[in-house]
Design an enzyme around this catalytic site. Structure first.
Site, PDB file in Angstrom:
ATOM      1  N   ARG A  94      21.641  -6.427 -15.623  1.00 28.54           N
ATOM      2  CA  ARG A  94      21.863  -7.649 -14.835  1.00 28.54           C
ATOM      3  C   ARG A  94      21.126  -8.822 -15.457  1.00 28.54           C
ATOM      4  O   ARG A  94      20.289  -8.649 -16.350  1.00 28.54           O
ATOM      5  CB  ARG A  94      21.383  -7.453 -13.385  1.00 28.54           C
ATOM      6  CG  ARG A  94      19.896  -7.151 -13.274  1.00 28.54           C
ATOM      7  CD  ARG A  94      19.350  -7.434 -11.880  1.00 28.54           C
ATOM      8  NE  ARG A  94      17.988  -6.926 -11.716  1.00 28.54           N
ATOM      9  CZ  ARG A  94      16.900  -7.519 -12.198  1.00 28.54           C
ATOM     10  NH1 ARG A  94      17.012  -8.641 -12.902  1.00 28.54           N
ATOM     11  NH2 ARG A  94      15.706  -6.989 -12.011  1.00 28.54           N
ATOM     12  N   HIS A 101      12.313  -3.182  -5.638  1.00 28.08           N
ATOM     13  CA  HIS A 101      13.147  -2.715  -4.527  1.00 28.08           C
ATOM     14  C   HIS A 101      12.400  -1.621  -3.790  1.00 28.08           C
ATOM     15  O   HIS A 101      11.737  -0.783  -4.424  1.00 28.08           O
ATOM     16  CB  HIS A 101      14.479  -2.158  -5.031  1.00 28.08           C
ATOM     17  CG  HIS A 101      15.291  -3.123  -5.818  1.00 28.08           C
ATOM     18  ND1 HIS A 101      15.614  -4.374  -5.345  1.00 28.08           N
ATOM     19  CD2 HIS A 101      15.830  -3.033  -7.058  1.00 28.08           C
ATOM     20  CE1 HIS A 101      16.332  -5.009  -6.262  1.00 28.08           C
ATOM     21  NE2 HIS A 101      16.468  -4.223  -7.301  1.00 28.08           N
ATOM     22  N   ILE A 167      18.222 -12.612  -6.632  1.00 31.67           N
ATOM     23  CA  ILE A 167      19.614 -12.380  -6.996  1.00 31.67           C
ATOM     24  C   ILE A 167      19.697 -12.183  -8.505  1.00 31.67           C
ATOM     25  O   ILE A 167      19.114 -12.944  -9.278  1.00 31.67           O
ATOM     26  CB  ILE A 167      20.514 -13.560  -6.569  1.00 31.67           C
ATOM     27  CG1 ILE A 167      20.653 -13.597  -5.037  1.00 31.67           C
ATOM     28  CG2 ILE A 167      21.896 -13.465  -7.222  1.00 31.67           C
ATOM     29  CD1 ILE A 167      21.477 -14.749  -4.506  1.00 31.67           C
ATOM     30  N   GLY A 179      23.425  -7.435  -7.631  1.00 31.40           N
ATOM     31  CA  GLY A 179      23.582  -8.345  -6.495  1.00 31.40           C
ATOM     32  C   GLY A 179      22.297  -8.988  -6.037  1.00 31.40           C
ATOM     33  O   GLY A 179      21.681  -9.745  -6.769  1.00 31.40           O
ATOM     34  N   PHE A 180      21.861  -8.657  -4.800  1.00 31.07           N
ATOM     35  CA  PHE A 180      20.725  -9.366  -4.210  1.00 31.07           C
ATOM     36  C   PHE A 180      19.767  -8.381  -3.563  1.00 31.07           C
ATOM     37  O   PHE A 180      20.119  -7.221  -3.279  1.00 31.07           O
ATOM     38  CB  PHE A 180      21.208 -10.371  -3.153  1.00 31.07           C
ATOM     39  CG  PHE A 180      21.829  -9.720  -1.944  1.00 31.07           C
ATOM     40  CD1 PHE A 180      21.047  -9.334  -0.864  1.00 31.07           C
ATOM     41  CD2 PHE A 180      23.196  -9.471  -1.892  1.00 31.07           C
ATOM     42  CE1 PHE A 180      21.608  -8.713   0.253  1.00 31.07           C
ATOM     43  CE2 PHE A 180      23.760  -8.847  -0.786  1.00 31.07           C
ATOM     44  CZ  PHE A 180      22.974  -8.474   0.287  1.00 31.07           C
ATOM     45  N   CYS A 197      10.327 -11.930 -10.832  1.00 28.60           N
ATOM     46  CA  CYS A 197      11.372 -12.751 -11.459  1.00 28.60           C
ATOM     47  C   CYS A 197      10.813 -13.583 -12.618  1.00 28.60           C
ATOM     48  O   CYS A 197      11.404 -14.595 -13.000  1.00 28.60           O
ATOM     49  CB  CYS A 197      12.059 -13.645 -10.431  1.00 28.60           C
ATOM     50  SG  CYS A 197      12.790 -12.702  -9.073  1.00 28.60           S
TER      51      CYS A 197
END
Length: 256
Positions: A94, A101, A167, A179-180, A197
């Site tokens: 991605r 997560h 995202i 995705g998110f 990030c």
């Protein structure tokens, strides 16, 4: 003279994707499920048939994912320490850098054929952000965009800027993957193990931390899926109605 059909009842009642709440699922298993759906959709595109669209909601056990352009140094623990603590790092395809997560977080994976919605990748990401923003607002939280950074933020243009939803997507032949990740009841301490990030000067937060009232994962999932269904159904119908109108005009001209 050709009498074109109006936008059909079947289009009005058509749901543009199927939704599944996968509950608690290992990241690797969810990724395999995504990839299978993604590859099936790609095959449909190659055969010039209509691909199915899917929206998956998941909760994972603690795991870190690093995007294809992510920097290893944004993982602040060594591989040995991660292994010791029973947490895996997955390098995936991605966009974006590193994120976390885990339980209490809604990780959403739309496997969508964007051509069916008349969308490019930028509009797709913008629409996902809007779905998150609306869900937060239903819970008394003002989420916003931050220029130059995907995702949804709280007080983005202040020294208190903190991300509530990450995202990161991948697309091929307009089919989306990944995705998110929306923090609802997420244990935010895991984010101290990384530069989330890729940022070193911004924080992270969760709905639980920002809300003045209580909620549940089930309710937030319902609100979020309803927002997705509303926005993507509207885009789907708008695109197909416009397409039908163009075809009708073309056939009318040819018949004259």
């Amino acid at each position: 003279m050709y009498q074109g059909k109006k936008s059909s009842d079947s289009l009005d009642s058509h749901l543009p994707y199927s939704y599944k709440d996968c509950g608690h699922i290992e990241y690797a298993k969810a990724y395999e499920l995504q990839k299978n759906l993604f590859e099936a959709a790609i095959l449909h595109k190659q055969n010039k048939t209509i691909a199915d669209n899917h929206l998956l909601f998941c909760e994972h056990e603690p795991v870190f994912t690093l995007g294809k352009h992510g920097k290893e140094q944004n993982m602040l623990l060594s591989g040995a320490l991660l292994s010791q603590r029973g947490v895996k790092l997955h390098r995936i395809d991605r966009g974006g850098d590193i994120t976390y997560h885990g339980p209490g977080q809604i990780t959403g994976y739309p496997i969508f054929d964007l051509e069916q919605f008349g969308m490019g990748i930028k509009q797709y990401i913008y629409t996902m952000e809007q779905c998150i923003i609306e869900t937060l607002l239903l819970n008394g939280i003002v989420g916003e965009r931050l220029e130059g950074a995907t995702g949804v933020w709280i007080e983005p243009n202040t020294s208190k800027a903190r991300k509530i939803c990450a995202i990161g997507v991948h697309a091929s032949r307009f089919i989306t993957l990944h995705g998110f990740a929306l923090n609802v009841f997420t244990d935010l301490s895991y984010f101290s193990w990384i530069n989330p990030c890729g940022f070193t000067n911004k924080g992270v937060t969760s709905m639980e931390q920002e809300m003045k009232s209580t909620t549940s994962m089930e309710l937030v999932k319902q609100q979020l899926e309803e927002s997705f269904r509303r926005h993507f159904t509207l885009a789907y119908r708008k695109h197909h109605t416009s397409k039908e109108s163009s075809q009708t005009i073309a056939l009318t001209k040819n018949a004259q």
